[in-house]
Design a protein around this motif. Structure first.
Motif, PDB file in Angstrom:
ATOM      1  N   VAL A 239       1.172  -0.988  -0.235  1.00 17.77           N
ATOM      2  CA  VAL A 239      -0.230   0.057   0.033  1.00 17.77           C
ATOM      3  C   VAL A 239       1.487   1.061   0.283  1.00 17.77           C
ATOM      4  CG1 VAL A 239      -1.765   1.567   1.075  1.00 17.77           C
ATOM      5  CG2 VAL A 239      -1.817  -0.981   1.264  1.00 17.77           C
ATOM      6  N   ASN A 240       1.772   1.396   0.593  1.00 15.52           N
ATOM      7  CA  ASN A 240       3.018   2.496   1.147  1.00 15.52           C
ATOM      8  C   ASN A 240       3.471   2.142  -0.355  1.00 15.52           C
ATOM      9  OD1 ASN A 240       2.350   3.165   3.442  1.00 15.52           O
ATOM     10  ND2 ASN A 240       4.074   2.005   4.144  1.00 15.52           N
ATOM     11  N   LYS A 241       4.016   1.741  -1.307  1.00 17.16           N
ATOM     12  CA  LYS A 241       4.729   1.752  -2.408  1.00 17.16           C
ATOM     13  C   LYS A 241       3.292   2.611  -3.977  1.00 17.16           C
ATOM     14  CE  LYS A 241       7.444  -1.722  -4.610  1.00 17.16           C
ATOM     15  NZ  LYS A 241       7.515  -2.856  -4.782  1.00 17.16           N
TER      16      LYS A 241
ATOM     17  N   ALA B 199      -3.757  11.333  -1.111  1.00 16.92           N
ATOM     18  CA  ALA B 199      -3.616  11.877  -0.005  1.00 16.92           C
ATOM     19  C   ALA B 199      -4.312  11.519   1.488  1.00 16.92           C
ATOM     20  CB  ALA B 199      -2.795  13.365   0.717  1.00 16.92           C
ATOM     21  N   GLU B 200      -4.947  12.354   1.518  1.00 20.60           N
ATOM     22  CA  GLU B 200      -6.230  12.401   2.196  1.00 20.60           C
ATOM     23  C   GLU B 200      -6.839  11.030   2.182  1.00 20.60           C
ATOM     24  OE1 GLU B 200      -8.845  13.668  -1.654  1.00 20.60           O
ATOM     25  OE2 GLU B 200      -6.785  14.326   0.035  1.00 20.60           O
ATOM     26  N   LYS B 201      -6.838  10.198   1.792  1.00 17.27           N
ATOM     27  CA  LYS B 201      -7.587   8.716   0.969  1.00 17.27           C
ATOM     28  C   LYS B 201      -6.346   7.398   2.092  1.00 17.27           C
ATOM     29  CE  LYS B 201     -11.090   9.231  -0.744  1.00 17.27           C
ATOM     30  NZ  LYS B 201     -12.564   9.479  -0.400  1.00 17.27           N
TER      31      LYS B 201
ATOM     32  N   LEU C 215      -5.106   1.858   3.659  1.00 14.47           N
ATOM     33  CA  LEU C 215      -3.625   1.631   4.278  1.00 14.47           C
ATOM     34  C   LEU C 215      -4.414   0.597   6.309  1.00 14.47           C
ATOM     35  CD1 LEU C 215      -1.045   1.069   5.040  1.00 14.47           C
ATOM     36  CD2 LEU C 215      -0.883   2.283   6.632  1.00 14.47           C
ATOM     37  N   GLU C 216      -5.298   1.069   6.632  1.00 17.52           N
ATOM     38  CA  GLU C 216      -6.039   0.472   7.829  1.00 17.52           C
ATOM     39  C   GLU C 216      -7.298  -0.451   6.800  1.00 17.52           C
ATOM     40  OE1 GLU C 216      -9.655   1.579  10.825  1.00 17.52           O
ATOM     41  OE2 GLU C 216      -8.766   2.466   9.751  1.00 17.52           O
TER      42      GLU C 216
END
Length: 146
Positions: free
Chosen positions: A12-14, A21-23, A28-29
């Motif tokens: 997810v970070n990749k 940005a706000e999502k 991630l959760e």
């Protein structure tokens, strides 16, 4: 299992540069919850017998995705993390509208009785073995149906 969660969060970070940005935190959760509970049903005794080699079988006798779906979906008609668990051995995402029309959306009917009967055992064992504090996903409140 922790490796699966770490790998999922890493992925997810990749892709985060391609997510608003706000999502990003929401994505991630969702993925972390799905990765954490995707194999919850493997804790079923009959599945453990196969996984440990005590029973010979090419397949698990109880559909292992159902317990994770039960936990994550709670009383909602759909939750993104539950959809990911449902789909993790499925060829693509399911038809969401068709699933929502089902009496037990995203559940596996052949495994539902086992998951319902042993749900708390699986959650307790999962928490004990992983140290992961189990979130409650609105299992009793049926006021909000998506």
């Amino acid at each position: 299992m922790i490796g699966v969660v770490d790998r999922a969060c890493h992925n997810v970070n990749k892709i985060s540069p391609f997510i608003a940005a706000e999502k990003a935190g929401c994505y991630l959760e969702i993925v972390k919850d799905a990765a954490t509970y995707h194999d919850l049903g493997k804790l079923a005794v009959r599945n453990q017998d196969v996984l440990s080699g005590a029973t010979k079988s090419a397949d698990l006798p109880i559909e292992h995705r159902d317990a994770g779906v039960k936990h994550l979906i709670g009383s909602y008609r759909e939750r993104p993390s539950a959809t990911l668990v449902y789909a993790h051995h499925y060829p693509g995402l399911p038809n969401l509208m068709e699933q929502k029309r089902q009496l037990s959306p995203f559940r596996f009917i052949e495994a539902k009785a086992d998951s319902d009967a042993h749900y708390q055992e699986y959650i307790d064992l999962h928490s004990k073995e992983t140290g992961y504090v189990t979130k409650q996903y609105n299992l009793t409140n049926s006021l909000h149906k998506s």
